[in-house]
Write a protein that holds these residues in place. Sequence first.
Motif, PDB file in Angstrom:
ATOM      1  N   THR A  79       0.833  -1.204   0.000  1.00 58.81           N
ATOM      2  CA  THR A  79       0.000   0.000   0.000  1.00 58.81           C
ATOM      3  C   THR A  79       0.864   1.248   0.000  1.00 58.81           C
ATOM      4  N   VAL A  80       1.945   1.226   0.773  1.00 60.71           N
ATOM      5  CA  VAL A  80       2.863   2.374   0.812  1.00 60.71           C
ATOM      6  C   VAL A  80       3.477   2.613  -0.565  1.00 60.71           C
ATOM      7  N   ALA A  81       3.833   1.541  -1.260  1.00 61.16           N
ATOM      8  CA  ALA A  81       4.424   1.683  -2.597  1.00 61.16           C
ATOM      9  C   ALA A  81       3.429   2.315  -3.574  1.00 61.16           C
ATOM     10  N   ILE A  82       2.151   1.924  -3.492  1.00 62.81           N
ATOM     11  CA  ILE A  82       1.132   2.511  -4.366  1.00 62.81           C
ATOM     12  C   ILE A  82       0.964   3.993  -4.056  1.00 62.81           C
ATOM     13  N   VAL A  83       0.973   4.346  -2.762  1.00 65.95           N
ATOM     14  CA  VAL A  83       0.853   5.757  -2.377  1.00 65.95           C
ATOM     15  C   VAL A  83       2.041   6.556  -2.905  1.00 65.95           C
ATOM     16  N   LEU A  84       3.237   5.974  -2.860  1.00 69.12           N
ATOM     17  CA  LEU A  84       4.429   6.671  -3.342  1.00 69.12           C
ATOM     18  C   LEU A  84       4.354   6.932  -4.848  1.00 69.12           C
ATOM     19  N   ILE A  85       3.876   5.965  -5.628  1.00 69.76           N
ATOM     20  CA  ILE A  85       3.793   6.190  -7.075  1.00 69.76           C
ATOM     21  C   ILE A  85       2.735   7.244  -7.386  1.00 69.76           C
ATOM     22  N   ILE A  86       1.682   7.336  -6.545  1.00 72.26           N
ATOM     23  CA  ILE A  86       0.702   8.409  -6.728  1.00 72.26           C
ATOM     24  C   ILE A  86       1.356   9.765  -6.474  1.00 72.26           C
ATOM     25  N   LEU A  87       2.191   9.841  -5.437  1.00 72.79           N
ATOM     26  CA  LEU A  87       2.908  11.084  -5.151  1.00 72.79           C
ATOM     27  C   LEU A  87       3.874  11.438  -6.276  1.00 72.79           C
ATOM     28  N   VAL A  88       4.467  10.420  -6.890  1.00 78.21           N
ATOM     29  CA  VAL A  88       5.347  10.669  -8.037  1.00 78.21           C
ATOM     30  C   VAL A  88       4.569  11.320  -9.171  1.00 78.21           C
ATOM     31  N   ASP A  89       3.356  10.815  -9.432  1.00 76.33           N
ATOM     32  CA  ASP A  89       2.533  11.409 -10.485  1.00 76.33           C
ATOM     33  C   ASP A  89       2.089  12.822 -10.139  1.00 76.33           C
ATOM     34  N   VAL A  90       1.837  13.062  -8.856  1.00 79.63           N
ATOM     35  CA  VAL A  90       1.510  14.423  -8.426  1.00 79.63           C
ATOM     36  C   VAL A  90       2.684  15.350  -8.711  1.00 79.63           C
ATOM     37  N   GLY A  91       3.901  14.864  -8.443  1.00 82.86           N
ATOM     38  CA  GLY A  91       5.092  15.665  -8.746  1.00 82.86           C
ATOM     39  C   GLY A  91       5.222  15.949 -10.230  1.00 82.86           C
ATOM     40  N   ILE A  92       4.894  14.958 -11.072  1.00 75.82           N
ATOM     41  CA  ILE A  92       4.941  15.179 -12.526  1.00 75.82           C
ATOM     42  C   ILE A  92       3.955  16.254 -12.932  1.00 75.82           C
TER      43      ILE A  92
END
Length: 263
Positions: free
Chosen positions: A244-257
């Motif tokens: 779940t933490v990994a999925i949240v991190l990739i969402i944050l990566v997309d927010v950064g993009i």
Amino acid sequence: MVVFGSYIPLNSPIHRLDARTKLLLCIWYVISVFFTNHLWSSLWLTAVLLVTLIVSRVPLKMYWSGLKPFLIIILITVCLQVLFSSGGQIYWHYGWISITSDGIANSFLIFYRFTVIITASTVLTATTPTLQLANAFSWLIKPLKWIKVPVDKISLMLSIALRFVPTIMNDIKVIMDAQRSRGMNFHQGNIMTRLKHLLPIVIPLFVSAFQHSEDLATAMEARGYSLDRPRTEYRQLQWHSRDTVAIVLIILVDVGIGILNFI
């Protein structure tokens, strides 16, 4: 060397993630690559990939060794993009071939996308056992059973294909070494000569591949394998909090993009 399709058994945080999580993250990352339209967003995704490579604990030089076989294809694609793209300032023109500013920019973008996508896919296969990866893919496409798609057969083909990539690469190395011992020089002559030198590799490789497939089919028949029967799995895929933490991190990566593209 990390070959696409080969698994490197280590004990890293990436290795401990669920195979379904890693498959989703890889697909998500590849899609995100096509939304990077500026330098800073590209650098952001590259930094994320570098952090992932470090966390996987697989030496970076091994990833580089695994990427080198694809460089020829990437460079050919980049050259075609430079020579046959139009738009922007024209630097050189001859007939229907021209070098423009847009062509050069697009070639850099294509080189970047090819490189990070291949590397990200290699991380997936290097940190996930083949059987688990096939099970994760089967789980991902399981809804297609409702429209009569042969999900089990597709998963089996994927599992076999990934399993035999390292075997085929090893066969190529053995065949090339055998040809070199007989005086063959694969780096001598022009491009057409080098292509002709590949013929003594292709024919034995096809023979070896067919032999492997025949042996595998015989072994599966001897063990009573049938796709029409329900199958069970010894190792069950389990979702943990780290997934779940990994999925949240990739969402944050997309927010950064999104923020970098907006800026």
